[in-house]
Structures are given as C-alpha cells and as structure tokens.
Design an enzyme around this catalytic site. Structure first.
Site, PDB file in Angstrom:
ATOM      1  N   SER A 116      35.118  72.296  32.422  1.00 46.35           N
ATOM      2  CA  SER A 116      33.748  72.007  32.858  1.00 46.35           C
ATOM      3  C   SER A 116      33.467  70.513  32.836  1.00 46.35           C
ATOM      4  O   SER A 116      34.019  69.772  32.008  1.00 46.35           O
ATOM      5  CB  SER A 116      32.782  72.706  31.897  1.00 46.35           C
ATOM      6  N   TYR A 140      29.008  73.828  23.825  1.00 41.68           N
ATOM      7  CA  TYR A 140      29.723  74.438  24.953  1.00 41.68           C
ATOM      8  C   TYR A 140      30.784  73.473  25.502  1.00 41.68           C
ATOM      9  O   TYR A 140      31.969  73.822  25.641  1.00 41.68           O
ATOM     10  CB  TYR A 140      28.728  74.838  26.056  1.00 41.68           C
ATOM     11  N   LYS A 144      35.245  73.435  25.567  1.00 38.47           N
ATOM     12  CA  LYS A 144      36.125  73.207  26.723  1.00 38.47           C
ATOM     13  C   LYS A 144      37.063  72.030  26.445  1.00 38.47           C
ATOM     14  O   LYS A 144      38.244  72.056  26.795  1.00 38.47           O
ATOM     15  CB  LYS A 144      35.290  72.939  27.984  1.00 38.47           C
TER      16      LYS A 144
END
Ligand code: UDP
Length: 311
Positions: A116, A140, A144
């Site tokens: 991402s 989040y 990643k």
C-alpha cells in the site's frame, strides 16, 4: 501454471479472478470469508481456510502444488487499525508469515503481495517514487511495511521471489457491473459519495478542510480496480520470466482532492450532494500521488479505466 489466490473473495481479489477468466492459468482460491463473498469467486476451486489455522493451511498448500501465490487477504481500515492494532498485526503480519513459512516449506518461491501507499506515510515529495523513504504513520501502513521487510529477508535466505504492489487508492467496479466495492461498513470515499448522491446517505462527511492542499482537503491518486488486476497479471508474467524481487507503485500519477471528487460526482450523477465538514481523521496524510514510471517502464503497464468518469 497453478496459482493460489489468497483473499480471492474480497474486493480486489474477486476482480483479479475476473481478469484470470480470459487466461489459461489454473486458479484456486483460499479465503476465510471474513469480509469477502463466496458468490464472487466464479466457481473456481475454493478453500475456506483462515491463515491463522496453520495445519489446515499447510495441508492445502502441500496438496495444491502451486507455482505462485497472490496474497490479497488483509484488513484495510486505517481508523480501525488504531482502535485494534492487535487485529491488524495478527492478520496482516503474523498470518502472512504463516503463509510465507508454508510456502518456503513446500518450495513455492513466487509471491505477489498487496502492499500500500500507506507505507510512505506523510511524503516528503510528490509524486512519490518507490525509492521514497518508508515511514508509515498508522498501524495499517506499518503492517504492510513489516511484510515488505520480511520479504527482503526471505528472498536473501530462502530465495523466495516476490513482487510488492503498492496500491494507491483502489476504486471502481468491474465494467460488466457484476461485482464492485462491497465493504461493510463502507469507509472509502467514492462509494460513500455515491451513497450520498443516491440518497442512501444524507450527506458526505469531509474529514478535514484545513490540510495544506489547494482547497484544504486531502488529495489522493484513485486507481481503478481492473487496472490493479492488470498490474498483477503483468507482475506475474515478469516474476515468472525474470525471477527477481521488485516493488512497484500502482497509481495514476494524478491526484484529486475530496472536494474535487464530490464536484465531479455531482456533475456525473446530476445529483446535489450535501456536504458536512468534520475534523481530520487520524492517520490521513495530506497528499498521496504515485510516480508510476517504474511500473510503466518495467511492466509496460498503463491505466485504462482510471479516469473519474469510468470509476
Ligand atoms: N474521506 C472523507 N470522507 C469520507 C471518507 C474519506 O473525507 O467519508 C477522505 C479521507 O480523509 C481521505 C480520502 O477521503 O483523505 C480517501 O479516503 P479513503 O478512506 O477512501 O482511502 P484512504 O486514502 O484512507 O486509503
């Protein structure tokens, strides 16, 4: 070539399956249906399995004799990742590790990972190239970035070759209208704007109009889900042929603010959309726009559907 699509029942995974329909790849799906829908899996062989269940995972991977695994299964909600970081680290990192360890044990050494733009955090320069520093600003994005690091080490030590695709803002639906974005609850801007336009919601909330951007609202690079699927197919062919690990941005090299999107949506739908300005949402960088030169040159990819009217 046999491919396991992990998270194939989800938003991007199911659009990938649609793209695979016109290829000769032998596809199977693994998904725990926590957020995805079996109806979207097009009749491909389906394994209902949670990546936390190591024994089940191991037997599927051992029996499957896959040549490559694509991994779409992750939690994606930034706000929730602050409220419940454990959920994010467990699924996005620990469960991904389970998958990678099973792969290594079974000598499946080709992997395509859904990363991402959140790994870049608040960028120092726009557009953002793959060489930009990695400094995520929310849990989040952190999950990643950690997987990307794991993949570097697994290549060095185990020879596991991977392509990390750093998505900017995935959006849109298959052009035949059969599938599209179906998150519950929906938190993404474009579906919410359309819900407001169609009267399913009273208004669209703008999270902050005091950002250092041209109109004060956040700028994002919106990329159609079928352009993302195409990038995966090209990445797969690249990996098959070259056997080297790479990282690519998938974005459109163009940014739109929240206010611009609302304006364009009003023009396209011919509906008045009511707006409610709220305070900033935690963990939102002001601006994320991809430099997409690398994917354009190395994979010969270009966006076909990422104009806002098509989206
Ligand atoms: N956003 C907004 N209202 C909403 C949902 C999102 O103003 O109801 C903003 C959000 O703050 C961000 C942009 O729209 O700047 C895109 O958010 P989204 O959740 O779609 O994707 P993200 O960039 O967080 O991956």
């Amino acid at each position: 070539m046999k491919i396991l699509v992990v998270g194939g029942a989800g938003y991007i995974g199911s659009h990938m399956l649609k793209r695979f329909q016109s290829t000769n790849y032998n596809i199977e799906i693994l998904d725990n249906l926590s957020t995805g829908f079996k109806d979207n899996t097009l009749g491909y062989p389906f394994h209902n399995c949670d990546l936390a269940d190591k024994n089940h995972l191991h037997s599927i991977i051992q029996n499957g004799k896959y040549n490559l695994i694509m991994h779409f299964a992750s939690y994606i909600n930034v706000e929730e990742s602050y409220i419940n970081p454990q959920k994010y680290y467990e699924n996005n990192v620990t469960n991904t590790e389970n998958l990678l360890n099973c792969m290594v044990q079974n000598k499946i050494l080709n992997f395509i990972f859904s990363s991402s733009a959140a790994v870049y955090g608040e960028p120092d320069s726009i557009p953002i190239s793959e060489e930009h520093t990695i400094k995520p600003v929310n849990p989040y994005g952190q999950t990643k970035a950690i997987v990307e690091d794991i993949l570097k080490d697994y290549d060095t030590t185990y020879g596991l070759k991977s392509i990390c695709l750093r998505y900017f803002n995935a959006c849109g639906a298959h052009l035949d209208g059969s599938i599209g974005e179906q998150h519950n609850p929906e938190t993404h801007l474009i579906p919410l704007i359309l819900q407001a336009a169609s009267g399913r919601m009273e208004n669209i909330c703008i999270y902050g109009d005091d950002y250092p951007t041209k109109d004060g609202t956040c700028i994002r690079d919106y990329i159609h889900v079928m352009d993302i699927a195409e990038a995966h197919l090209l990445a797969l062919e690249f990996l098959k042929e070259k056997q080297i690990s790479e990282i690519f941005n998938i974005g459109n090299n163009e940014g739109f603010s929240v206010k611009e999107l609302i304006k364009i949506a009003q023009e396209i739908t011919q509906k008045k959309i009511k707006v409610n300005v709220l305070k900033r949402r935690k963990g939102d960088p002001a601006q994320l726009i991809a430099n997409n030169k690398k994917i354009t040159h190395l994979l010969n990819w270009s966006a076909q559907y990422s104009d806002l009217k098509t989206i």
